[in-house]
Write an enzyme that holds these catalytic residues in place. Sequence first.
Site, PDB file in Angstrom:
ATOM      1  N   ARG A  26       6.005  33.355  19.308  1.00  0.00           N
ATOM      2  CA  ARG A  26       5.472  32.035  19.720  1.00  0.00           C
ATOM      3  C   ARG A  26       6.179  30.902  18.991  1.00  0.00           C
ATOM      4  NH1 ARG A  26      -0.314  33.010  17.566  1.00  0.00           N
ATOM      5  NH2 ARG A  26       1.046  33.850  15.920  1.00  0.00           N
ATOM      6  N   GLU A  31       2.006  27.555   5.687  1.00  0.00           N
ATOM      7  CA  GLU A  31       1.106  26.740   4.894  1.00  0.00           C
ATOM      8  C   GLU A  31       1.975  25.672   4.212  1.00  0.00           C
ATOM      9  OE1 GLU A  31      -1.110  28.940   1.988  1.00  0.00           O
ATOM     10  OE2 GLU A  31      -2.015  30.286   3.471  1.00  0.00           O
ATOM     11  N   GLN A  49      -2.293  10.636  -0.701  1.00  0.00           N
ATOM     12  CA  GLN A  49      -1.984   9.933   0.560  1.00  0.00           C
ATOM     13  C   GLN A  49      -0.874  10.666   1.276  1.00  0.00           C
ATOM     14  OE1 GLN A  49      -1.579   5.538   0.300  1.00  0.00           O
ATOM     15  NE2 GLN A  49       0.376   5.736   1.416  1.00  0.00           N
ATOM     16  N   ASP A  50      -0.992  10.757   2.611  1.00  0.00           N
ATOM     17  CA  ASP A  50       0.076  11.339   3.440  1.00  0.00           C
ATOM     18  C   ASP A  50       0.750  10.208   4.201  1.00  0.00           C
ATOM     19  OD1 ASP A  50      -1.360  14.559   4.553  1.00  0.00           O
ATOM     20  OD2 ASP A  50      -0.527  13.874   2.638  1.00  0.00           O
ATOM     21  N   ASN A  51       2.083  10.209   4.196  1.00  0.00           N
ATOM     22  CA  ASN A  51       2.851   9.223   4.966  1.00  0.00           C
ATOM     23  C   ASN A  51       3.635   9.940   6.051  1.00  0.00           C
ATOM     24  OD1 ASN A  51       1.947   7.273   3.185  1.00  0.00           O
ATOM     25  ND2 ASN A  51       3.774   7.346   1.901  1.00  0.00           N
ATOM     26  N   HIS A  64      13.934   3.699  -2.357  1.00  0.00           N
ATOM     27  CA  HIS A  64      12.690   3.052  -2.777  1.00  0.00           C
ATOM     28  C   HIS A  64      12.025   3.754  -3.962  1.00  0.00           C
ATOM     29  CE1 HIS A  64      12.327   1.803   1.729  1.00  0.00           C
ATOM     30  NE2 HIS A  64      13.203   1.064   1.068  1.00  0.00           N
ATOM     31  N   LYS A  73       6.526  12.358  -4.804  1.00  0.00           N
ATOM     32  CA  LYS A  73       6.546  12.575  -3.349  1.00  0.00           C
ATOM     33  C   LYS A  73       6.876  14.017  -3.015  1.00  0.00           C
ATOM     34  CE  LYS A  73       8.172   7.873  -2.909  1.00  0.00           C
ATOM     35  NZ  LYS A  73       9.345   7.001  -2.862  1.00  0.00           N
ATOM     36  N   TYR A 133       5.391  12.881   4.262  1.00  0.00           N
ATOM     37  CA  TYR A 133       5.437  13.128   2.829  1.00  0.00           C
ATOM     38  C   TYR A 133       4.128  12.744   2.160  1.00  0.00           C
ATOM     39  CZ  TYR A 133       7.260   8.352   3.065  1.00  0.00           C
ATOM     40  OH  TYR A 133       7.451   7.035   3.366  1.00  0.00           O
ATOM     41  N   GLU A 144       6.201  -2.458  -4.743  1.00  0.00           N
ATOM     42  CA  GLU A 144       7.331  -1.930  -3.958  1.00  0.00           C
ATOM     43  C   GLU A 144       8.649  -2.433  -4.531  1.00  0.00           C
ATOM     44  OE1 GLU A 144       6.533  -2.976   0.260  1.00  0.00           O
ATOM     45  OE2 GLU A 144       7.020  -0.879   0.553  1.00  0.00           O
ATOM     46  N   LYS A 173      14.377  -5.813   4.242  1.00  0.00           N
ATOM     47  CA  LYS A 173      14.238  -5.700   2.768  1.00  0.00           C
ATOM     48  C   LYS A 173      15.261  -4.699   2.207  1.00  0.00           C
ATOM     49  CE  LYS A 173      10.862  -1.996   2.478  1.00  0.00           C
ATOM     50  NZ  LYS A 173       9.653  -1.445   1.935  1.00  0.00           N
ATOM     51  N   ASP A 174      15.645  -3.700   3.010  1.00  0.00           N
ATOM     52  CA  ASP A 174      16.590  -2.694   2.489  1.00  0.00           C
ATOM     53  C   ASP A 174      18.024  -3.205   2.452  1.00  0.00           C
ATOM     54  OD1 ASP A 174      14.922   0.387   3.645  1.00  0.00           O
ATOM     55  OD2 ASP A 174      14.573  -0.960   1.934  1.00  0.00           O
TER      56      ASP A 174
HETATM   57  C1  LIG Z   1       5.277   2.927   2.292  1.00  0.00           C
HETATM   58  C2  LIG Z   1       4.106   2.326   3.016  1.00  0.00           C
HETATM   59  C3  LIG Z   1       4.279   1.326   3.974  1.00  0.00           C
HETATM   60  N1  LIG Z   1       3.201   0.795   4.620  1.00  0.00           N
HETATM   61  C4  LIG Z   1       3.421  -0.237   5.628  1.00  0.00           C
HETATM   62  C5  LIG Z   1       4.178  -1.457   5.120  1.00  0.00           C
HETATM   63  C6  LIG Z   1       5.046  -1.880   6.271  1.00  0.00           C
HETATM   64  O1  LIG Z   1       4.329  -2.825   7.064  1.00  0.00           O
HETATM   65  C7  LIG Z   1       5.250  -0.603   7.082  1.00  0.00           C
HETATM   66  C8  LIG Z   1       6.624  -0.018   6.888  1.00  0.00           C
HETATM   67  O2  LIG Z   1       6.832   0.104   5.496  1.00  0.00           O
HETATM   68  P1  LIG Z   1       8.296   0.324   4.930  1.00  0.00           P
HETATM   69  O3  LIG Z   1       9.284  -0.491   5.702  1.00  0.00           O
HETATM   70  O4  LIG Z   1       8.208   0.129   3.439  1.00  0.00           O
HETATM   71  O5  LIG Z   1       8.537   1.882   5.252  1.00  0.00           O
HETATM   72  P2  LIG Z   1       9.765   2.732   4.725  1.00  0.00           P
HETATM   73  O6  LIG Z   1      11.020   1.928   4.710  1.00  0.00           O
HETATM   74  O7  LIG Z   1       9.730   4.003   5.491  1.00  0.00           O
HETATM   75  O8  LIG Z   1       9.369   3.038   3.201  1.00  0.00           O
HETATM   76  C9  LIG Z   1       9.369   4.348   2.676  1.00  0.00           C
HETATM   77  O9  LIG Z   1      10.698   4.735   2.618  1.00  0.00           O
HETATM   78  C10 LIG Z   1      11.142   5.646   1.632  1.00  0.00           C
HETATM   79  C11 LIG Z   1      11.772   6.819   2.308  1.00  0.00           C
HETATM   80  C12 LIG Z   1      10.168   6.082   0.620  1.00  0.00           C
HETATM   81  O10 LIG Z   1      10.433   7.039  -0.117  1.00  0.00           O
HETATM   82  C13 LIG Z   1       8.913   5.352   0.433  1.00  0.00           C
HETATM   83  O11 LIG Z   1       7.858   6.285   0.515  1.00  0.00           O
HETATM   84  C14 LIG Z   1       8.630   4.255   1.350  1.00  0.00           C
HETATM   85  O12 LIG Z   1       9.044   3.085   0.674  1.00  0.00           O
HETATM   86  O13 LIG Z   1       4.267   0.334   6.633  1.00  0.00           O
HETATM   87  C15 LIG Z   1       1.904   1.204   4.351  1.00  0.00           C
HETATM   88  O14 LIG Z   1       0.929   0.702   4.937  1.00  0.00           O
HETATM   89  N2  LIG Z   1       1.703   2.187   3.409  1.00  0.00           N
HETATM   90  C16 LIG Z   1       2.747   2.756   2.732  1.00  0.00           C
HETATM   91  O15 LIG Z   1       2.520   3.669   1.889  1.00  0.00           O
END
Ligand SMILES: Cc1cn([C@H]2C[C@H](O)[C@@H](COP(=O)(O)OP(=O)(O)O[C@H]3O[C@H](C)C(=O)[C@H](O)[C@H]3O)O2)c(=O)[nH]c1=O
Length: 192
Positions: A26, A31, A49-51, A64, A73, A133, A144, A173-174
């Site tokens: 399948r 896990e 927290q899970d992202n 970041h 993470k 993650y 941040e 921002k990046d």
């Molecule tokens: C990280 C985060 C973001 N947000 C909101 C804030 C922004 O409005 C939106 C996108 O956030 P951001 O552009 O910071 O997402 P990434 O660029 O994927 O950031 C991540 O990228 C790299 C790979 C990492 O290792 C970090 O975990 C994290 O900084 O989600 C949230 O509400 N909670 C959160 O924990």
Amino acid sequence: MGKITVKQTSLDGVLLIEPQYFKDSRGFFVESYNKNDFSHAGITDEFVQDNHSKSQIGVLRGLHYQYPHAQGKLVCVLKGSIYDVTVDIRVGSPTFGKHFAVILHEDHPAMLFVPTGFAHGFLVLQDNTEVMYKVTDFYYPAGEAGIHWNDPTIAIPWPLDIIGVNSPILSDKDTIHPTLVELKSPFTYNKD
Ligand SMILES: Cc1cn([C@H]2C[C@H](O)[C@@H](COP(=O)(O)OP(=O)(O)O[C@H]3O[C@H](C)C(=O)[C@H](O)[C@H]3O)O2)c(=O)[nH]c1=O
């Protein structure tokens, strides 16, 4: 109970974790997190927290970190693949400014554990890639921070050529993070 294999990397504390996959006609079952297995492997951090992010090919998210409220993470790829990079930013560390890169792929589903004290980012290698993650502290927007993805002193060989792009797709921002030389890292190396 699934077993996990934990491999050290070139950066002290950054671990590659390979959980046991149960494959059958399948597909597979795994896990992806088990508190007992992880604590037996020495990862006793509590994840709070899970992202989950989805990106198109050529997106680069990073590099970041969060401080205060630094986050450990546990990164895994649910779909597609990423060139995942971790950079040691612990002042006094023997590997300060050094990076570790690994391709995490849906079909080679190792997970990467990144403790606090490291910057993290990834380049997306396939369309519709989804990364999940777990983190060890909550999101704290005021904390941040980041390092420029193309910092010449870190010199990460991002495989842009492999995916046929000249430059990555970045959030605003990046594009403006400082380099490691410009940055005063808030982390210090604690060899215990
Ligand atoms: C990280 C985060 C973001 N947000 C909101 C804030 C922004 O409005 C939106 C996108 O956030 P951001 O552009 O910071 O997402 P990434 O660029 O994927 O950031 C991540 O990228 C790299 C790979 C990492 O290792 C970090 O975990 C994290 O900084 O989600 C949230 O509400 N909670 C959160 O924990």
